[in-house]
Design a protein around this motif. Structure first.
Motif, short mmCIF file in Angstrom:
data_model
loop_
_atom_site.label_atom_id
_atom_site.label_comp_id
_atom_site.label_asym_id
_atom_site.label_seq_id
_atom_site.Cartn_x
_atom_site.Cartn_y
_atom_site.Cartn_z
N GLY A 136 61.50 58.71 27.31
CA GLY A 136 62.07 59.78 26.50
C GLY A 136 61.39 59.99 25.16
O GLY A 136 62.05 60.32 24.17
N VAL A 137 60.07 59.80 25.13
CA VAL A 137 59.29 59.99 23.90
C VAL A 137 58.21 61.05 24.18
O VAL A 137 57.50 60.95 25.19
N PRO A 138 58.06 62.06 23.33
CA PRO A 138 57.00 63.06 23.55
C PRO A 138 55.63 62.40 23.55
O PRO A 138 55.36 61.48 22.78
N LEU A 139 54.77 62.90 24.41
CA LEU A 139 53.44 62.33 24.55
C LEU A 139 52.68 62.35 23.23
O LEU A 139 52.06 61.34 22.85
N TYR A 140 52.72 63.46 22.52
CA TYR A 140 51.97 63.56 21.26
C TYR A 140 52.44 62.52 20.26
O TYR A 140 51.65 61.96 19.49
N ALA A 141 53.74 62.26 20.27
CA ALA A 141 54.30 61.30 19.30
C ALA A 141 53.88 59.88 19.64
O ALA A 141 53.52 59.09 18.75
N LEU A 142 53.95 59.52 20.91
CA LEU A 142 53.55 58.17 21.29
C LEU A 142 52.08 57.93 21.00
O LEU A 142 51.70 56.88 20.45
N LYS A 143 51.22 58.88 21.34
CA LYS A 143 49.79 58.69 21.09
C LYS A 143 49.48 58.58 19.60
O LYS A 143 48.65 57.77 19.19
N GLU A 144 50.18 59.38 18.79
CA GLU A 144 49.95 59.30 17.35
C GLU A 144 50.48 57.99 16.79
O GLU A 144 49.84 57.37 15.92
N ALA A 145 51.61 57.52 17.27
CA ALA A 145 52.14 56.24 16.82
C ALA A 145 51.17 55.11 17.18
O ALA A 145 50.92 54.20 16.37
N MET A 146 50.62 55.17 18.38
CA MET A 146 49.64 54.16 18.79
C MET A 146 48.41 54.20 17.90
O MET A 146 47.87 53.16 17.49
N ARG A 147 47.97 55.40 17.56
CA ARG A 147 46.80 55.53 16.68
C ARG A 147 47.09 54.96 15.30
O ARG A 147 46.26 54.23 14.73
N ALA A 188 55.15 42.35 22.60
CA ALA A 188 56.47 42.58 22.02
C ALA A 188 56.36 43.05 20.57
O ALA A 188 57.06 43.99 20.15
N SER A 189 55.48 42.41 19.79
CA SER A 189 55.31 42.81 18.39
C SER A 189 54.72 44.20 18.28
O SER A 189 55.11 45.00 17.42
N TRP A 190 53.76 44.50 19.14
CA TRP A 190 53.16 45.83 19.17
C TRP A 190 54.20 46.89 19.49
O TRP A 190 54.26 47.93 18.83
N SER A 191 55.03 46.64 20.48
CA SER A 191 56.07 47.60 20.85
C SER A 191 57.03 47.85 19.68
O SER A 191 57.43 48.99 19.43
N GLU A 192 57.38 46.78 18.97
CA GLU A 192 58.27 46.93 17.83
C GLU A 192 57.62 47.79 16.74
O GLU A 192 58.29 48.63 16.11
N GLU A 193 56.33 47.56 16.51
CA GLU A 193 55.64 48.37 15.50
C GLU A 193 55.54 49.84 15.93
O GLU A 193 55.64 50.75 15.10
N LEU A 194 55.37 50.07 17.22
CA LEU A 194 55.36 51.45 17.71
C LEU A 194 56.72 52.10 17.50
O LEU A 194 56.81 53.27 17.07
N GLU A 195 57.80 51.39 17.78
CA GLU A 195 59.14 51.92 17.58
C GLU A 195 59.37 52.27 16.11
O GLU A 195 59.91 53.33 15.78
N THR A 196 58.91 51.38 15.23
CA THR A 196 59.06 51.62 13.79
C THR A 196 58.27 52.86 13.38
O THR A 196 58.76 53.71 12.61
N GLU A 197 57.04 53.00 13.88
CA GLU A 197 56.19 54.14 13.53
C GLU A 197 56.77 55.44 14.07
O GLU A 197 56.72 56.48 13.40
#
Length: 223
Positions: A31-42, A64-73
């Protein structure tokens, strides 16, 4: 006589469906827009001095730490509340292996080629890779997390060539990313930009034919 070529295949996007297809499926699932996930990863990658996947390919962070940082971003940049726990399990859920390409790899081995796996792969995703494509399909496996270097960096190509016992020009990378193909060529390798199993197989077959030693004429051999 030249040694048979070493064919090094990528995993994600080559031995799996295209990465863009998986991205779309994953984003629908969480349930996350593609553009948002890619930008958060970047942005998370940039914060750690690398690109989107460099954070976990080496890794600099565990999954796990990476996923948490993505959620925060995602929350900070887009105001989105996301649950990305067990990222890898959900990324690979329902993702089939590319059976056509696996068959082609077996055919290359039957012709005498060395066939290896050369992948930028997070350590926590190794079990998914093994479930999809077992180790027995390869003569060797070089993954970024295990050697501390990732495509398109020159070091991972140097390591792979040594592991195959081949000169750089006797190694071929098959990869869906042009930047990785360019990195291989810069390291003295040959490269095939993967777009489909049939297209890549034709190009590899042509390279193998060109590299095959030509038998000396019978007269020249004194027969």
């Amino acid at each position: 006589m030249s040694a048979p070529l070493a064919i090094w295949t990528d995993f994600g996007g080559v031995l799996t469906p295209p990465v863009d297809v998986t991205f779309n499926d994953f984003c629908d699932r969480v349930g996350v827009p593609l553009y948002a996930l890619k930008e958060a990863m970047r942005l998370v990658g940039e914060a750690h001095g690398t690109d989107s996947m460099g954070v976990i390919d080496i890794p600099l962070l565990d999954e796990a730490s990476w996923s948490e940082e993505l959620e925060t971003e995602l929350g900070r940049t887009f105001g989105l509340v996301a649950d990305l726990e067990n990222f890898g399990d959900r990324w690979f859920d329902g993702r089939p292996a590319n059976a056509d390409w696996i068959r082609h790899l077996a055919a290359f081995r039957d012709r005498g080629a060395f066939v290896g796996l050369l992948s930028n792969l997070p350590p926590s995703w190794e079990r998914h890779r093994r479930y999809m494509v077992g180790d027995s399909h390869f003569d060797d496996i070089v993954c970024s997390y295990a050697v501390g270097s990732r495509k398109p960096e020159p070091e991972i190509f140097r390591i792979a060539a040594l592991r195959a016992g081949r000169a750089p020009h006797e190694c071929v990378l098959v990869d869906d990313l042009e930047k990785n193909c360019a990195g291989a060529v810069a390291a003295g390798w040959q490269a095939v930009h993967f777009r489909s199993a049939e297209q890549a197989a034709r190009q590899i077959a042509n390279l193998m034919d060109a590299a095959a030693p030509v038998a000396a004429p019978l007269a020249a051999a004194g027969i």
